[in-house]
Scaffold this active site. Structure first.
Site, mmCIF file in Angstrom:
data_model
loop_
_atom_site.group_PDB
_atom_site.id
_atom_site.type_symbol
_atom_site.label_atom_id
_atom_site.label_comp_id
_atom_site.label_asym_id
_atom_site.label_seq_id
_atom_site.Cartn_x
_atom_site.Cartn_y
_atom_site.Cartn_z
ATOM 1 N N GLU A 96 0.834 -1.198 0.000
ATOM 2 C CA GLU A 96 0.000 0.000 0.000
ATOM 3 C C GLU A 96 0.873 1.254 0.000
ATOM 4 O OE1 GLU A 96 -3.988 -1.748 2.161
ATOM 5 O OE2 GLU A 96 -2.462 -0.923 3.464
ATOM 6 N N CYS A 109 3.529 8.673 0.865
ATOM 7 C CA CYS A 109 4.065 7.751 1.863
ATOM 8 C C CYS A 109 4.177 6.391 1.174
ATOM 9 C CB CYS A 109 3.116 7.703 3.058
ATOM 10 S SG CYS A 109 3.564 6.458 4.270
ATOM 11 N N CYS A 120 7.191 -4.954 15.573
ATOM 12 C CA CYS A 120 6.816 -3.927 16.556
ATOM 13 C C CYS A 120 5.375 -4.227 16.990
ATOM 14 C CB CYS A 120 6.897 -2.524 15.937
ATOM 15 S SG CYS A 120 8.546 -2.090 15.352
ATOM 16 N N CYS A 123 2.158 -2.181 15.592
ATOM 17 C CA CYS A 123 2.036 -1.881 14.160
ATOM 18 C C CYS A 123 1.329 -3.006 13.404
ATOM 19 C CB CYS A 123 3.429 -1.651 13.578
ATOM 20 S SG CYS A 123 3.410 -1.286 11.811
ATOM 21 N N GLY A 167 7.121 -1.914 5.780
ATOM 22 C CA GLY A 167 8.493 -2.404 5.693
ATOM 23 C C GLY A 167 9.518 -1.493 6.347
ATOM 24 N N GLU A 168 10.740 -2.006 6.417
ATOM 25 C CA GLU A 168 11.846 -1.270 7.030
ATOM 26 C C GLU A 168 12.838 -0.893 5.926
ATOM 27 O OE1 GLU A 168 12.867 0.198 9.829
ATOM 28 O OE2 GLU A 168 14.778 0.504 8.799
ATOM 29 N N SER A 199 12.301 6.751 7.174
ATOM 30 C CA SER A 199 11.981 6.471 8.570
ATOM 31 C C SER A 199 12.398 5.040 8.909
ATOM 32 C CB SER A 199 10.473 6.642 8.776
ATOM 33 O OG SER A 199 10.114 6.258 10.085
ATOM 34 N N SER A 222 12.016 5.942 14.525
ATOM 35 C CA SER A 222 10.846 5.592 15.328
ATOM 36 C C SER A 222 11.349 5.176 16.700
ATOM 37 C CB SER A 222 10.092 4.445 14.666
ATOM 38 O OG SER A 222 9.690 4.844 13.383
ATOM 39 N N HIS A 224 9.904 5.935 20.187
ATOM 40 C CA HIS A 224 8.801 5.459 21.037
ATOM 41 C C HIS A 224 9.139 5.215 22.507
ATOM 42 C CE1 HIS A 224 6.444 5.377 17.448
ATOM 43 N NE2 HIS A 224 7.075 4.348 16.924
ATOM 44 N N CYS A 341 -0.492 5.971 9.947
ATOM 45 C CA CYS A 341 0.728 5.303 10.394
ATOM 46 C C CYS A 341 0.408 3.998 11.083
ATOM 47 C CB CYS A 341 1.455 6.143 11.441
ATOM 48 S SG CYS A 341 2.303 7.547 10.810
HETATM 49 N N1 SAH Z 1 9.826 0.652 9.530
HETATM 50 C C1 SAH Z 1 9.878 2.077 9.487
HETATM 51 C C2 SAH Z 1 8.787 2.737 8.653
HETATM 52 C C3 SAH Z 1 7.357 2.253 8.830
HETATM 53 S S1 SAH Z 1 6.324 2.779 10.127
HETATM 54 C C4 SAH Z 1 9.869 2.643 10.884
HETATM 55 O O1 SAH Z 1 9.667 1.895 11.827
HETATM 56 O O2 SAH Z 1 10.098 3.830 11.050
HETATM 57 C C5 SAH Z 1 6.043 4.474 10.056
HETATM 58 C C6 SAH Z 1 5.794 5.077 11.451
HETATM 59 O O3 SAH Z 1 4.510 4.693 12.000
HETATM 60 C C7 SAH Z 1 6.812 4.628 12.466
HETATM 61 O O4 SAH Z 1 7.218 5.722 13.233
HETATM 62 C C8 SAH Z 1 6.015 3.658 13.328
HETATM 63 O O5 SAH Z 1 6.582 3.479 14.583
HETATM 64 C C9 SAH Z 1 4.669 4.318 13.361
HETATM 65 N N2 SAH Z 1 3.575 3.438 13.757
HETATM 66 C C10 SAH Z 1 3.496 2.101 13.615
HETATM 67 N N3 SAH Z 1 2.308 1.654 14.093
HETATM 68 C C11 SAH Z 1 1.636 2.733 14.524
HETATM 69 C C12 SAH Z 1 0.333 2.926 15.082
HETATM 70 N N4 SAH Z 1 -0.484 1.919 15.265
HETATM 71 N N5 SAH Z 1 -0.054 4.190 15.391
HETATM 72 C C13 SAH Z 1 0.775 5.232 15.165
HETATM 73 N N6 SAH Z 1 2.005 5.113 14.624
HETATM 74 C C14 SAH Z 1 2.431 3.879 14.318
#
Ligand code: SAH
Length: 348
Positions: A96, A109, A120, A123, A167-168, A199, A222, A224, A341
């Protein structure tokens, strides 16, 4: 015997390889540039579209090559204007990508992998196991498709690109950087590198490599949580990639690139909503020039994670701002169509 060739994906070829091909066929090397422009500037999806190339050459190309292209199969539009694309890849897998319009910007995005291996806990993408890396052209095509949508639906140009889809990106570094070089090339989409943000969960080794490579795009991490125990409990990568290692890699990054780091941070009830966590974040922010985006949590599950209260967010903001760290709350976009996100999970 007729000579048959198995057609290759022409977009996997570098310009030099395409030149060699034409020369090997007794044609002129400059033909390669014409074809390359069709592929990468005009996003041609078939050789027949290449109208300044002779019919004979187009037939030769179709004998030797195919043009693998993504297909935007389904488009959903949120009430806030966000557009989510379900993108089918040539092998039938789906990722997506999202167009996010604001008053001043239109941001794409994009995804870098099919699924994700990082697990994570908060996510939705983590629930789809990682199937494969996207190729550079599959990443590029997502951006090109959103650029077209921006012009078509909003009459405005695409201004920013964030690698915050599925993805990462740093686990698919070679293809991500190749895509970025095509996106920024004048013989590509001609976008400014400073408008691109990658990111990452913060893979220290790869951040150091990026610094060594002198990349010019922006880095977002990211984070957190800035306390190891908490971060490990929600982001398993932290077990083998501690905050100390991450911090060291960011110092190296800043020293080499002089580019500020953005931290993405969600505050959850009962997980990181205390002053101790806010102070730990402040301390981490002091390692290198940085700013913080407090991201609104987008629920993906049956309630294990809950967004902290506004008072807690204010406590975080006040502490950071008082100490000279820029901090913004980022509201979700496209929540009603699962485009925000962490919500990308091919639900449609
Ligand atoms: N793998 C990369 C990019 C994908 S996620 C990374 O981790 O940065 C993009 C962003 O969305 C990241 O900051 C991630 O931590 C955040 N994210 C993931 N799940 C989320 C959620 N349920 N609510 C809000 N942000 C979230």
């Amino acid at each position: 015997m007729t000579d048959t060739v198995t057609p290759r994906d022409i977009r996997k070829l570098k310009i030099e390889e395409l030149k060699d091909f034409f020369v090997s066929q007794g044609d002129k090397a400059f033909r390669a540039q014409q074809v390359y422009d069709w592929l990468w500037i005009k996003s041609a999806k078939a050789f027949d579209q290449m109208t300044n190339i002779s019919l004979e050459t187009r037939e030769l190309l179709s004998k030797h090559f195919v043009i693998n292209h993504i297909k935007v199969d389904k488009m959903q539009r949120s009430e806030d204007g966000t557009i989510k694309n379900a993108v089918t890849l040539h092998d039938g897998l789906i990722v997506e990508s999202v167009l996010i319009p604001t008053e001043k910007r239109i941001t794409a995005c994009v995804s870098s992998q099919v699924g994700c291996s990082l697990a994570c806990k908060f996510c939705a993408t983590a629930r789809l196991k990682r199937q494969r890396n996207l190729s550079a052209d599959e990443i590029y095509d997502q951006v090109a498709a959103i650029k077209e949508q921006a012009e078509l639906f909003y009459g405005r140009p695409l201004t920013n690109i964030v690698f915050m889809g599925m993805g990462e990106p740093l686990l698919n570094y070679a293809n991500v950087t190749e895509a970025i070089s095509k996106i920024t090339n004048q013989k590509g989409l001609g976008m400014a590198t400073k408008r691109i943000t990658v990111s990452t969960v913060g893979i220290a080794k790869m951040i150091m490599k990026m610094a060594d490579d002198g990349v010019k795009f922006n880095l977002a991490v990211s984070l957190h949580a800035a306390i190891d125990k908490t971060r490990s409990s929600i982001m398993p990568i932290n077990d083998s990639n501690s905050l100390t290692e991450l911090g060291e890699s960011l110092k190296y990054w800043y020293q080499k690139t002089k580019s500020k780091v953005t931290y993405e941070y969600v505050v959850w009830k009962g997980i990181n909503d205390t002053e101790e966590h806010a102070y730990a974040l402040l301390k981490f922010c002091k390692l290198v020039p940085s700013k913080v985006n407090l991201i609104e949590y987008n629920p993906i599950d049956d309630g294990e994670f809950k967004q902290a209260s506004d008072q807690v967010l204010t406590m975080y903001m006040d502490l950071l701002e008082r100490n000279g760290i820029t901090c913004r709350v980022r509201k979700s976009r496209g929540k009603d169509i699962d485009a925000a996100c962490g919500q990308l999970a091919n639900k449609g």
